[in-house]
Write a protein that holds these residues in place. Structure first.
Motif, short mmCIF file in Angstrom:
data_model
loop_
_atom_site.label_atom_id
_atom_site.label_comp_id
_atom_site.label_asym_id
_atom_site.label_seq_id
_atom_site.Cartn_x
_atom_site.Cartn_y
_atom_site.Cartn_z
N ASN A 12 6.13 -35.55 -0.88
CA ASN A 12 7.28 -34.72 -0.52
C ASN A 12 8.25 -35.59 0.28
O ASN A 12 8.11 -35.75 1.49
N LYS A 20 11.46 -35.34 1.20
CA LYS A 20 12.26 -34.72 2.26
C LYS A 20 11.40 -34.40 3.48
O LYS A 20 11.82 -34.61 4.62
N GLN A 21 10.21 -33.91 3.24
CA GLN A 21 9.32 -33.57 4.35
C GLN A 21 8.92 -34.82 5.13
O GLN A 21 8.88 -34.80 6.37
N ARG A 22 8.63 -35.90 4.42
CA ARG A 22 8.24 -37.13 5.10
C ARG A 22 9.41 -37.73 5.87
O ARG A 22 9.23 -38.26 6.97
N ARG A 63 11.87 -36.05 7.17
CA ARG A 63 12.05 -35.21 8.34
C ARG A 63 10.98 -35.48 9.39
O ARG A 63 11.25 -35.45 10.60
N ALA A 64 9.76 -35.75 8.94
CA ALA A 64 8.68 -36.07 9.87
C ALA A 64 9.00 -37.36 10.63
O ALA A 64 8.77 -37.46 11.84
N GLU A 111 15.34 -27.15 10.02
CA GLU A 111 14.72 -28.06 9.05
C GLU A 111 13.45 -28.72 9.57
O GLU A 111 12.67 -29.29 8.81
N ASN A 115 8.59 -26.58 9.87
CA ASN A 115 7.24 -26.89 9.39
C ASN A 115 6.68 -28.14 10.06
O ASN A 115 5.47 -28.22 10.32
N ILE A 116 7.55 -29.11 10.32
CA ILE A 116 7.12 -30.33 10.99
C ILE A 116 6.60 -30.00 12.39
O ILE A 116 5.55 -30.49 12.81
#
Length: 220
Positions: free
Chosen positions: A33, A35-37, A39-40, A97, A100-101
């Motif tokens: 993912n 985008k998720q990474r 953002r993390a 955004e 979840n992080i």
């Protein structure tokens, strides 16, 4: 740096280059993912900034000593500026955004007793650099070159800085060249890998032409 015989400093930078290459490759991996990474990674950066500001503003003795050491006083509004910066960072960490992080980060801190999670470890990711290197297909480089370079970063090679001259121990010169080819070849390889990963992510249709250009002009 190599030309100026700053080989040891170059080794430290080369080690950082390897880590950053792994970070980028992990983020843009199409199997994950992206985008998720990303953002993390950003969330972790903000946490770093918040930790620094909290340390500077700490009312404990450590904080007072740090402020004295850095010459931070309140006559020019230094502390007020830091308070505003802390508020800005704290608000950024609450952005939608990062929802979840933040949940995953807080879970690892509170439930798994991990004081400061690695951003790539979130959502059952690699637990450390070794696992990250393996995930990215660079375990051999980690086991060999990265570990060699780590001795310079962590100064576990201190005895290597001593030389025997007619039975007398002397400190070696700061500017020396032991094995510059190692640093040059490793950094060139990492730079090439990173370039191709970046092109493949941003302009995938140009990847093959860039690869051919790289082989002709860099890897000879």
């Amino acid at each position: 740096m190599i030309e100026n015989q700053s080989e040891k400093a170059a080794e430290s930078i080369c080690r950082d280059l390897f880590e950053n290459h792994l970070y980028f490759k992990f983020i843009v991996d199409p199997k994950g993912n992206q985008k998720q990474r990303a953002r993390a990674y950003h969330y972790s950066y903000l946490q770093d900034q918040l930790h620094l500001v909290n340390t500077l503003l700490s009312k404990k003795e450590d904080g007072r000593q740090i402020r004295r050491f850095m010459g931070i006083e309140n006559r020019d509004g230094d502390l007020e500026k830091l308070e505003k910066e802390r508020l800005r960072i704290s608000n950024s960490l609450q952005r939608e955004e990062f929802k979840n992080i933040k949940l995953e980060w807080d879970y690892l801190v509170k439930k798994k007793n991990i004081n400061y999670p690695k951003w790539y470890s979130l959502f059952k990711g690699p637990r450390n650099i070794r696992e990250l290197a393996a995930r990215c297909g660079h375990l051999p480089e980690y086991l060999t070159l990265y570990n060699i370079l780590s001795t310079q970063v962590h100064t576990t090679n201190v005895l290597h800085q001593i030389e025997n001259v007619n039975g007398v121990a002397f400190l070696r010169n700061l500017r020396i060249q032991d094995n510059p080819d190692l640093v040059l070849q490793f950094s060139r390889s990492l730079g090439t890998f990173s370039l191709l990963e970046y092109v493949n992510f941003v302009l995938p249709e140009q990847t093959e032409s860039i690869r051919k250009w790289t082989i002709s002009n860099i890897i000879k």
